[in-house]
Design a protein around this motif. Structure first.
Motif, short mmCIF file in Angstrom:
data_model
loop_
_atom_site.label_atom_id
_atom_site.label_comp_id
_atom_site.label_asym_id
_atom_site.label_seq_id
_atom_site.Cartn_x
_atom_site.Cartn_y
_atom_site.Cartn_z
N UNK A 88 66.54 46.83 -33.82
CA UNK A 88 67.20 46.01 -34.83
C UNK A 88 67.37 46.82 -36.09
N UNK A 89 68.60 46.89 -36.60
CA UNK A 89 68.89 47.69 -37.78
C UNK A 89 69.03 46.79 -38.99
N UNK A 90 68.42 47.22 -40.13
CA UNK A 90 68.62 46.48 -41.37
C UNK A 90 69.87 46.98 -42.08
N UNK A 91 70.14 46.45 -43.27
CA UNK A 91 71.38 46.80 -43.97
C UNK A 91 71.43 48.26 -44.39
N UNK A 92 70.28 48.91 -44.49
CA UNK A 92 70.24 50.33 -44.86
C UNK A 92 70.28 51.24 -43.63
N UNK A 93 70.39 50.65 -42.43
CA UNK A 93 70.44 51.44 -41.22
C UNK A 93 69.08 51.81 -40.67
N UNK A 94 68.00 51.29 -41.28
CA UNK A 94 66.66 51.58 -40.79
C UNK A 94 66.38 50.78 -39.53
N UNK A 95 65.66 51.41 -38.59
CA UNK A 95 65.45 50.81 -37.28
C UNK A 95 64.06 50.22 -37.13
N UNK A 96 63.99 49.04 -36.51
CA UNK A 96 62.73 48.44 -36.09
C UNK A 96 62.80 48.24 -34.58
N UNK A 97 61.66 48.46 -33.87
CA UNK A 97 61.68 48.52 -32.42
C UNK A 97 60.76 47.46 -31.79
N UNK A 98 61.18 46.91 -30.66
CA UNK A 98 60.34 46.07 -29.81
C UNK A 98 60.42 46.65 -28.40
N UNK A 99 59.28 47.11 -27.85
CA UNK A 99 59.28 47.92 -26.63
C UNK A 99 58.90 47.13 -25.38
N UNK A 100 59.49 47.55 -24.26
CA UNK A 100 59.02 47.20 -22.93
C UNK A 100 58.89 48.51 -22.17
N UNK A 101 57.66 49.02 -22.10
CA UNK A 101 57.49 50.37 -21.58
C UNK A 101 56.18 50.52 -20.83
N UNK A 102 56.23 51.22 -19.71
CA UNK A 102 55.04 51.71 -19.04
C UNK A 102 55.15 53.23 -18.95
N UNK A 103 54.01 53.90 -18.87
CA UNK A 103 54.01 55.36 -18.80
C UNK A 103 52.87 55.78 -17.89
N UNK A 104 53.23 56.14 -16.66
CA UNK A 104 52.25 56.45 -15.62
C UNK A 104 52.49 57.84 -15.03
#
Length: 310
Positions: A88-104
């Motif tokens: 999700x990007x704010x008005x300044x273009x900064x990014x916030x993340x919500x992850x669905x990830x596994x690493x095996x």
């Protein structure tokens, strides 16, 4: 003298699902290590990415994206869904993340020894795959130089103290370390980034780089500190900016013959003028990337054009 890098990147791929108000979702290939492999390949180097990708639409999208730049993809054969992140990007273009990830990640045999190995991000902290990454770096560092970017994602770091220990272990194994001021603030709240960089330098690396967004970047080397300003640009979004900075760093270090085991000792005595040139290349790569949507780093011609403007 090494100028064309044979790079092995070990780390995750992530499908970035970019969400803007009033617009349909857009899926972009991402994942910090994958972005670095892509960026270095765009700059004319050989790059292999050791990763995990699912047999799904996002996995095929990422494979095709990496192949377009000439990145060779190696996997351990896992069939879990390709990791994703809602961005999700704010008005300044900064990014916030919500992850669905596994690493095996499981061990994978390599058919050749690279000049340089890069790793970082989720791949170096999220178990059980992080143990495989660490073992690979430990085994390869006698025959290749190592770079590392913690690329902190607080939601995925787990216990804070345990994460700091993992980060510091990777720092100690590395020749080049890059972190953002936001990374360092999460790892060491309230401590000045410059002091943290100096402490990391004493732990083993030859160069520690700190990116500071619009305030430019700083390099800490045995001879002191070198700083450069950010290049003027119109920010569209910041997705992949730090990864483009890392790609530009590796490109410039290779061009100066400072990577690979033959370059390791020269790297440890690098002069300030060379460090400044490396920072300029890295900052230019980041500036091109933030001026357009997604993790879209420059090719060689675009980098040359950006450098000519500064």
């Amino acid at each position: 003298m090494l100028d064309r890098l044979d790079l092995l990147v070990i780390g995750e791929c992530v499908a970035d699902i970019v969400r803007l108000p009033g617009a349909p979702d857009q899926v972009h290939p991402g994942g910090s290590p994958a972005n670095v492999a892509y960026g270095v390949a765009r700059l004319g180097h050989g790059a292999t990415l050791l990763t995990q990708l699912g047999p799904d639409d996002n996995g095929r999208l990422i494979r095709d994206h990496l192949a377009d730049a000439g990145v060779e993809v190696r996997t351990d054969g896992a069939t879990a869904p390709t990791p994703s992140a809602a961005v999700t990007l704010d008005r300044a273009g900064r990014a916030a993340y919500a992850f669905e990830i596994t690493w095996t990640l499981a061990p994978v045999s390599l058919d050749r020894t690279p000049h340089h190995v890069h790793t970082g991000s989720i791949a170096t902290v999220r178990e059980p795959g992080a143990a495989t990454v660490l073992a690979a770096v430990e085994s390869l560092r006698t025959s290749a130089t190592i770079s590392y970017d913690p690329n902190v994602r607080p939601e995925l770091m787990g216990d804070h103290d345990a994460a700091v220990r993992k980060v510091e272990r990777c720092v100690a194994l590395s020749d080049v370390v890059k972190a953002s001021d936001e990374d360092l603030d999460w790892l060491y709240p309230g401590q000045e980034p410059e002091r943290v960089a100096e402490r990391w330098l004493a732990a083993g690396p030859a160069v520690v780089l700190v990116t500071r967004g619009g305030d430019g970047a700083l390099a800490v080397v045995p001879g002191g500190q070198v700083a450069v300003e950010a290049l003027p640009t119109v920010v569209v979004d910041t997705v992949g900016a730090g990864d483009a900075f890392m790609s530009g760093t590796l490109h410039a270090l290779a061009s100066h013959g400072l990577l690979g085991t033959d370059g390791r000792e020269r790297l440890r005595s690098v002069d300030r003028a060379t460090v400044t040139d490396v920072l300029r290349h890295a900052a230019a790569c980041a500036a091109v990337t933030v001026a357009r949507s997604g993790a879209n780093p420059p090719d060689e011609k675009e980098l040359e054009a950006a450098l000519a403007r500064c």
